[in-house]
Design an enzyme around this catalytic site. Structure first.
Site, PDB file in Angstrom:
ATOM      1  N   GLY A  45       0.818  -1.205   0.000  1.00  0.00           N
ATOM      2  CA  GLY A  45       0.000   0.000   0.000  1.00  0.00           C
ATOM      3  C   GLY A  45       0.851   1.252   0.000  1.00  0.00           C
ATOM      4  CD  GLN A  50       3.404   5.652   2.680  1.00  0.00           C
ATOM      5  OE1 GLN A  50       2.440   5.115   2.162  1.00  0.00           O
ATOM      6  NE2 GLN A  50       4.427   4.964   3.156  1.00  0.00           N
ATOM      7  CB  CYS A  92       5.451   1.951   7.292  1.00  0.00           C
ATOM      8  SG  CYS A  92       4.985   3.452   6.414  1.00  0.00           S
ATOM      9  CG  LEU A  93       6.569   0.895   1.203  1.00  0.00           C
ATOM     10  CD1 LEU A  93       5.889   1.259  -0.115  1.00  0.00           C
ATOM     11  CD2 LEU A  93       7.670  -0.127   0.976  1.00  0.00           C
ATOM     12  CD  GLU A 135      -1.318   2.518   2.856  1.00  0.00           C
ATOM     13  OE1 GLU A 135      -0.889   3.685   2.767  1.00  0.00           O
ATOM     14  OE2 GLU A 135      -0.566   1.542   3.043  1.00  0.00           O
TER      15      GLU A 135
HETATM   16 ZN   LIG Z   1       2.927   3.179   5.613  1.00  0.00          ZN
END
Ligand SMILES: [Zn+2]
Length: 169
Positions: A45, A50, A92-93, A135
């Site tokens: 996601g 982000q 999380c990215l 998200e």
């Molecule tokens: Zn994230």
């Protein structure tokens, strides 16, 4: 186009996003870029916050590109229902290299628009419910680290601080 993903500590990542005002070419470009960026990472996601865009848009694909019908684009989403509890490891990215157990609803129903402004409602269970909640949090400027308490949160924040100081974040 793959866009750079902001990391924990970047001001835009921690600011709430605004409603998308228009379903235009600029929005479509943003969504295409977000999908490409999510798959390249790879991740399940990605929220617009982000990539530094303060708009209420997220993309989710729990198959990470293996199953095209799993791709979900949500514009201006809201929760319709949330119930149950799940406890799973989450990452999380925007917080690469860190994972922690986060309390999430076991089921989450989200209503929003697709890229063309058509409204739809999608029910998520387990991993999809977790992804929706993760998200949606991003759209409010909340990162999973913010959901942690006490020593767990402190440890991660302290390590990130060290990495940033040494220019490795
Ligand atoms: Zn994230």
């Amino acid at each position: 186009m793959i866009r750079p993903i902001l990391r924990y500590g970047a001001p835009l990542l921690h600011a709430p996003a605004a409603e998308v005002p228009r379903f235009d070419a600029e929005l479509h470009q943003l969504i295409d870029d977000m999908i490409q960026t999510m798959y390249a990472a790879p991740g399940v996601g990605l929220a617009a916050t982000q990539v530094g865009v303060p708009l209420r848009v997220f993309v989710v694909d729990i198959s990470v590109g293996r199953n095209s019908s799993d791709l979900i684009v949500m514009v201006n989403p809201t929760f319709v229902e949330r119930d149950g509890v799940q406890l799973e490891d989450e990452g999380c990215l925007s917080v690469p290299g860190f994972n922690a157990t986060v309390v999430r609803p076991a089921r989450a129903v989200v209503r929003g628009c697709d890229r063309d402004g058509t409204e739809r409602t999608i029910e998520g269970r387990d991993l999809l419910a977790r992804a929706f909640q993760h998200e949606m949090d991003h759209l409010d400027g909340t990162v999973f680290v913010d959901r942690l308490r006490g020593i767990k949160r402190e440890l991660i924040v302290r390590k990130i601080h060290k990495l940033r100081k040494s220019g490795r974040w």
